[in-house]
Design a protein around this motif. Structure first.
Motif, PDB file in Angstrom:
ATOM      1  N   ALA A   1       0.818  -1.208   0.000  1.00 20.51           N
ATOM      2  CA  ALA A   1       0.000   0.000   0.000  1.00 20.51           C
ATOM      3  C   ALA A   1       0.855   1.262   0.000  1.00 20.51           C
ATOM      4  N   HIS A   2       2.010   1.212   0.644  1.00 19.95           N
ATOM      5  CA  HIS A   2       2.864   2.395   0.765  1.00 19.95           C
ATOM      6  C   HIS A   2       3.727   2.640  -0.470  1.00 19.95           C
ATOM      7  N   GLU A   3       3.554   1.826  -1.499  1.00 14.75           N
ATOM      8  CA  GLU A   3       4.269   2.087  -2.746  1.00 14.75           C
ATOM      9  C   GLU A   3       3.754   3.355  -3.422  1.00 14.75           C
ATOM     10  N   GLU A   4       2.499   3.706  -3.111  1.00 15.74           N
ATOM     11  CA  GLU A   4       1.935   4.949  -3.622  1.00 15.74           C
ATOM     12  C   GLU A   4       2.238   6.085  -2.647  1.00 15.74           C
ATOM     13  N   LYS A   5       2.213   7.309  -3.146  1.00 16.33           N
ATOM     14  CA  LYS A   5       2.433   8.463  -2.288  1.00 16.33           C
ATOM     15  C   LYS A   5       1.350   8.512  -1.222  1.00 16.33           C
ATOM     16  N   GLU A   6       1.775   8.577   0.039  1.00 15.43           N
ATOM     17  CA  GLU A   6       0.842   8.501   1.154  1.00 15.43           C
ATOM     18  C   GLU A   6       0.007   9.775   1.266  1.00 15.43           C
ATOM     19  N   ALA A   7      -1.282   9.584   1.507  1.00 13.50           N
ATOM     20  CA  ALA A   7      -2.201  10.700   1.728  1.00 13.50           C
ATOM     21  C   ALA A   7      -3.036  10.394   2.964  1.00 13.50           C
ATOM     22  N   VAL A   8      -3.680  11.418   3.494  1.00 11.97           N
ATOM     23  CA  VAL A   8      -4.448  11.239   4.713  1.00 11.97           C
ATOM     24  C   VAL A   8      -5.593  10.249   4.513  1.00 11.97           C
ATOM     25  N   TRP A   9      -6.141  10.193   3.289  1.00  5.74           N
ATOM     26  CA  TRP A   9      -7.251   9.268   3.021  1.00  5.74           C
ATOM     27  C   TRP A   9      -6.792   7.820   3.059  1.00  5.74           C
ATOM     28  N   HIS A  10      -5.548   7.568   2.692  1.00  5.37           N
ATOM     29  CA  HIS A  10      -5.019   6.208   2.751  1.00  5.37           C
ATOM     30  C   HIS A  10      -4.948   5.737   4.200  1.00  5.37           C
ATOM     31  N   THR A  11      -4.411   6.583   5.066  1.00  8.44           N
ATOM     32  CA  THR A  11      -4.343   6.232   6.484  1.00  8.44           C
ATOM     33  C   THR A  11      -5.735   6.048   7.067  1.00  8.44           C
ATOM     34  N   ALA A  12      -6.655   6.933   6.685  1.00  6.43           N
ATOM     35  CA  ALA A  12      -8.030   6.844   7.179  1.00  6.43           C
ATOM     36  C   ALA A  12      -8.689   5.528   6.758  1.00  6.43           C
ATOM     37  N   ALA A  13      -8.333   5.021   5.577  1.00  4.72           N
ATOM     38  CA  ALA A  13      -8.911   3.763   5.093  1.00  4.72           C
ATOM     39  C   ALA A  13      -8.526   2.596   6.001  1.00  4.72           C
ATOM     40  N   PHE A  14      -7.292   2.613   6.499  1.00  6.18           N
ATOM     41  CA  PHE A  14      -6.854   1.555   7.426  1.00  6.18           C
ATOM     42  C   PHE A  14      -7.727   1.551   8.680  1.00  6.18           C
TER      43      PHE A  14
END
Length: 243
Positions: free
Chosen positions: A216-229
């Motif tokens: 998942a972290h291969e893409e540029k991290e955004a706040v929405w990615h963390t929120a999805a977890f």
């Protein structure tokens, strides 16, 4: 065939259906990198919630530290060996760009699905209502896992038909383990079940930390990615509380 066994078979088909459907959808409509990261984060959150909500309470309740150590270490060793084997194969096939099979990821997901099936089969013994709610919760998990698996297989450039076959085989693992949980493993001793659950605990933690989140972290991290977890964790946590 008893009525309860018929219900186990019927309700175990729901997560099977959602996993295959989610996988096929992701195969034929490949999500972009941003959506891919969101799905992987969500799947990681759901799996981590399974560990916290379903496995840890059952493991701690038995108070068998020796069996926990044995099962946990066996799970870690197994996953490390699989990862080592997968990496060595990638090194040997470094010139082959397409059709690489993410073996360690697939094994981790396979272990997750196997444990989920056992939990569903055993859960129905606690009551039909509990089993039905658990089947719904697991349907959410397998939907996200099916999509995450399809995305990773696509990233490794596997043919669509082969990807569908792999996802179908993983879903069959779930169905088979649900039947086992309802029959053979339901009669396991507490000590043996503690080893099985601890093995699954270790394997699932490995899947989250070393596979799903790294991918998942291969893409540029955004706040929405963390929120999805955290959304994935919360969804299964609430479903677990309802159960």
């Amino acid at each position: 065939m008893s009525a309860i066994f018929q219900k186990i078979i019927l309700f175990s088909l729901i997560p099977v259906f959602t996993m295959v459907t989610g996988g096929i959808a992701a195969i034929y409509k490949k999500p972009n990198g941003n959506i891919r990261s969101l799905i992987l984060h969500f799947a990681a959150g759901v799996v981590f919630s399974v560990v916290a909500v379903e496995l840890l309470p059952d493991i701690v309740k038995q108070h068998k530290p020796l069996q926990i150590i044995i099962g946990f270490c066996l799970g870690l060793i197994a996953m490390l060996l699989i990862k080592k084997f997968a990496e060595s194969r990638e090194d040997q096939d470094v010139k082959v760009i397409e059709s690489k099979l993410p073996l360690s990821l697939l094994v981790g997901i396979g272990v997750d699905i196997f444990i989920d099936g056992l939990l569903l089969g055993i859960g129905f013994s606690a009551g039909t209502k509990e089993g039905m709610l658990l089947a719904i919760a697991l349907s959410v998990e397998l939907l996200s896992l099916g999509m995450a698996t399809a995305i990773e297989l696509g990233q490794n450039k596997l043919p669509k038909q082969k990807s569908i076959t792999i996802i179908a085989l993983l879903s069959i693992i779930f169905f088979t383990s649900a039947v086992l949980g309802a029959t053979l493993l339901h009669n396991l001793s507490d000590s043996a079940m503690e080893v099985v659950l601890s093995f699954g605990l270790s394997a699932l933690l490995f899947l989250v930390t070393e596979e799903l989140l790294i991918e998942a972290h291969e893409e540029k991290e955004a706040v929405w990615h963390t929120a999805a977890f955290f959304t994935g964790f919360l969804v299964f946590l609430i479903l677990g509380m309802i159960i």
